[in-house]
Write a protein that holds these residues in place. Structure first.
Motif, short mmCIF file in Angstrom:
data_model
loop_
_atom_site.label_atom_id
_atom_site.label_comp_id
_atom_site.label_asym_id
_atom_site.label_seq_id
_atom_site.Cartn_x
_atom_site.Cartn_y
_atom_site.Cartn_z
N THR A 49 0.85 -1.02 0.02
CA THR A 49 -0.11 0.04 0.03
C THR A 49 0.91 1.29 -0.09
OG1 THR A 49 -0.16 -0.05 2.39
CG2 THR A 49 -1.87 -1.11 1.25
N PRO A 50 0.48 2.25 -0.94
CA PRO A 50 -0.81 2.27 -1.63
C PRO A 50 -0.56 1.65 -2.93
CG PRO A 50 0.65 4.39 -1.85
CD PRO A 50 1.23 3.48 -0.80
N LYS A 51 0.61 0.98 -3.51
CA LYS A 51 0.74 0.58 -4.42
C LYS A 51 1.36 -0.97 -4.28
CE LYS A 51 3.55 3.62 -6.54
NZ LYS A 51 4.28 4.15 -7.53
N LEU A 52 1.38 -1.78 -5.09
CA LEU A 52 1.67 -3.17 -4.98
C LEU A 52 3.30 -3.23 -4.66
CD1 LEU A 52 0.72 -6.17 -4.52
CD2 LEU A 52 1.39 -6.40 -6.97
N ASN A 53 3.83 -2.35 -5.23
CA ASN A 53 5.60 -2.43 -5.32
C ASN A 53 5.97 -1.56 -4.11
OD1 ASN A 53 5.50 0.27 -6.02
ND2 ASN A 53 6.69 -0.08 -7.72
N ALA A 54 5.19 -1.32 -2.79
CA ALA A 54 5.43 -0.45 -1.99
C ALA A 54 6.70 -0.86 -1.01
CB ALA A 54 4.43 0.07 -1.14
N PRO A 55 6.51 -2.52 -0.84
CA PRO A 55 7.66 -3.08 -0.15
C PRO A 55 8.95 -3.20 -0.96
CG PRO A 55 5.85 -4.60 -0.29
CD PRO A 55 5.56 -3.25 -1.10
N LEU A 56 9.06 -3.05 -2.55
CA LEU A 56 10.34 -2.97 -3.01
C LEU A 56 10.91 -1.52 -2.82
CD1 LEU A 56 9.37 -4.71 -6.46
CD2 LEU A 56 10.75 -5.51 -4.32
N HIS A 57 10.13 -0.38 -2.71
CA HIS A 57 10.87 0.59 -2.43
C HIS A 57 11.47 0.75 -0.92
CE1 HIS A 57 9.53 3.26 -5.93
NE2 HIS A 57 8.49 2.50 -5.70
N ASP A 58 11.09 0.14 0.02
CA ASP A 58 11.49 0.00 1.20
C ASP A 58 12.81 -0.73 1.08
OD1 ASP A 58 11.33 -0.01 4.23
OD2 ASP A 58 11.34 -2.12 3.95
N LEU A 59 12.87 -1.95 0.26
CA LEU A 59 14.03 -2.75 0.21
C LEU A 59 15.26 -2.01 -0.39
CD1 LEU A 59 12.97 -6.21 -0.61
CD2 LEU A 59 13.84 -5.44 1.67
N ALA A 60 14.70 -1.12 -1.36
CA ALA A 60 15.63 -0.24 -2.37
C ALA A 60 16.36 0.74 -1.83
CB ALA A 60 14.99 0.06 -3.71
N GLU A 61 15.96 1.21 -0.78
CA GLU A 61 16.36 2.51 -0.01
C GLU A 61 17.93 2.42 0.42
OE1 GLU A 61 15.73 5.38 3.89
OE2 GLU A 61 14.51 3.59 3.69
N GLY A 62 18.50 3.41 -0.63
CA GLY A 62 19.92 3.55 -0.38
C GLY A 62 20.56 2.60 -1.51
N ILE A 63 20.01 1.88 -2.41
CA ILE A 63 20.68 1.07 -3.43
C ILE A 63 20.86 1.92 -4.50
CG2 ILE A 63 20.52 -0.91 -4.86
CD1 ILE A 63 19.15 -2.17 -2.50
N ASP A 64 21.96 1.93 -5.31
CA ASP A 64 22.23 2.60 -6.57
C ASP A 64 21.31 1.83 -7.65
OD1 ASP A 64 23.08 4.03 -8.77
OD2 ASP A 64 25.28 3.65 -8.54
N ILE A 65 20.34 2.25 -8.21
CA ILE A 65 19.40 1.71 -9.21
C ILE A 65 19.81 2.61 -10.55
CG2 ILE A 65 17.25 0.82 -9.75
CD1 ILE A 65 16.59 0.09 -7.19
N ARG A 66 19.98 2.00 -11.72
CA ARG A 66 20.22 2.84 -12.86
C ARG A 66 18.91 2.51 -13.84
NH1 ARG A 66 25.86 4.01 -12.94
NH2 ARG A 66 26.38 4.10 -10.81
#
Length: 324
Positions: A98-115
């Motif tokens: 919530t509010p989107k299905l990928n919200a947990p991914l944004h949590d895991l991705a915090e601080g990771i260099d994603i291009r």
């Protein structure tokens, strides 16, 4: 490479262990099939619909997301249609971000260099590591994780690599998704319906999921076609797919309520998932590691979000502990 559940879980685990990581992702955002399509005030989880949790490692992760308020249980009943009857399905808890299905991914991705919007065109093994080529840059890494569908891995793997033949043997089916909004209620009380007859496989009232925006002014629907129908219509135009699936959806509704006549479809969109679900069964492997290259993805597990998470963990463990 790959910023879906598998790739981000692997990168998160490796970075926590002190490794330097970069994720290369061809799309504009993270999530893969956990993405959400938005239009004005409406939204549709147009790929994966929910996730369950059985493995204790994923259960612990889901509980931590629930504590943060970014994962909730989808409480609305789920039904099944066998061609004659629509009935409630007993089920284990179904979770959604919530509010989107990928919200947990944004949590895991915090601080990771994603291009983002970075297309990998080739990979080569040299004495100093794997060389990863994009249209703009060349990356060199000691360890390379391909967290992508098997056909995309095949396109990059050297034909003589030990994983090439195995990846080639895995076939993944497509899925056409229809996304529509209607300002009126439709005549069934289910959040999702498994359809076991005809070209439609799944129907979801996306507005019944917690945290979705448009439940106050209508209903956002996601309709998935079957793998067989999607494959047969793989190269059809978006307009043709929309017309055919809308007709099938209306036919389904009329089977439930023959007197219902008020069809008012708005915000009609379609999306083609070229790589959705793998054909057949394979032994659970979670990740394959050899020659400083790791293959990972839900297609190596059970095709579900939990499997994608466990595959990401296995990929990181393979690198950290030299497993598999």
């Amino acid at each position: 490479m790959g910023a879906g559940m598998t790739g981000i879980t692997a990168a998160h685990t490796l970075q926590k262990a002190g490794r330097s990581v970069i994720i290369l992702e061809k799309a504009r955002g993270i999530g893969g099939r956990m993405s959400t399509r938005r239009s004005d005030e409406h939204q549709w989880d147009h790929g994966a619909q929910y996730f369950t949790a059985e493995d204790k490692r994923f259960v612990a992760m889901v509980e931590s997301w629930q504590a943060k308020g970014i994962v909730k249980v989808w409480e609305t009943p789920i039904g099944a249609w066998d061609g004659q009857h629509l009935s409630k399905v007993s089920r284990k808890p179904h979770y959604v971000g919530t509010p989107k299905l990928n919200a947990p991914l944004h949590d895991l991705a915090e601080g990771i260099d994603i291009r983002l919007q970075t297309q990998v065109t080739d990979i080569e093994k040299h004495e100093d590591g794997w060389h990863v080529f994009t249209p703009d840059l060349e990356y060199i890494c000691e360890e390379l994780v391909l967290a992508i569908p098997s056909p995309q891995a095949v396109a990059l793997l050297p034909p003589k690599h030990p994983f090439y033949e195995f990846a080639t043997s895995i076939k993944i089916s497509p899925c056409w998704a229809l996304l529509v909004h209607t300002p009126v209620a439709l005549p069934f009380p289910y959040g999702g319906i498994y359809v076991n007859q005809g070209p439609i496989r799944w129907i979801a009232n996306n507005s019944t999921k917690p945290g979705r925006a448009s439940s106050h002014d209508g209903t956002d629907w996601v309709i998935h076609a079957t793998p067989e129908w999607s494959l047969a219509h793989l190269e059809a135009t978006a307009d043709d797919i929309a017309q055919q699936l809308l007709a099938e959806f209306e036919h389904f509704i009329l089977k439930q309520e023959p007197a219902f006549r008020y069809f008012n479809w708005q915000q009609v969109q379609v999306h083609r998932w070229r790589y959705s679900r793998y054909f057949g069964q394979i032994q659970l492997k979670y990740a394959l590691h050899e020659d400083s290259l790791t293959l990972a993805g839900d297609w190596l597990s059970n095709g579900r979000i939990e499997g994608a998470f466990l595959s990401g963990l296995a990929a990181a463990e393979a690198i950290l502990e030299n497993k598999y």
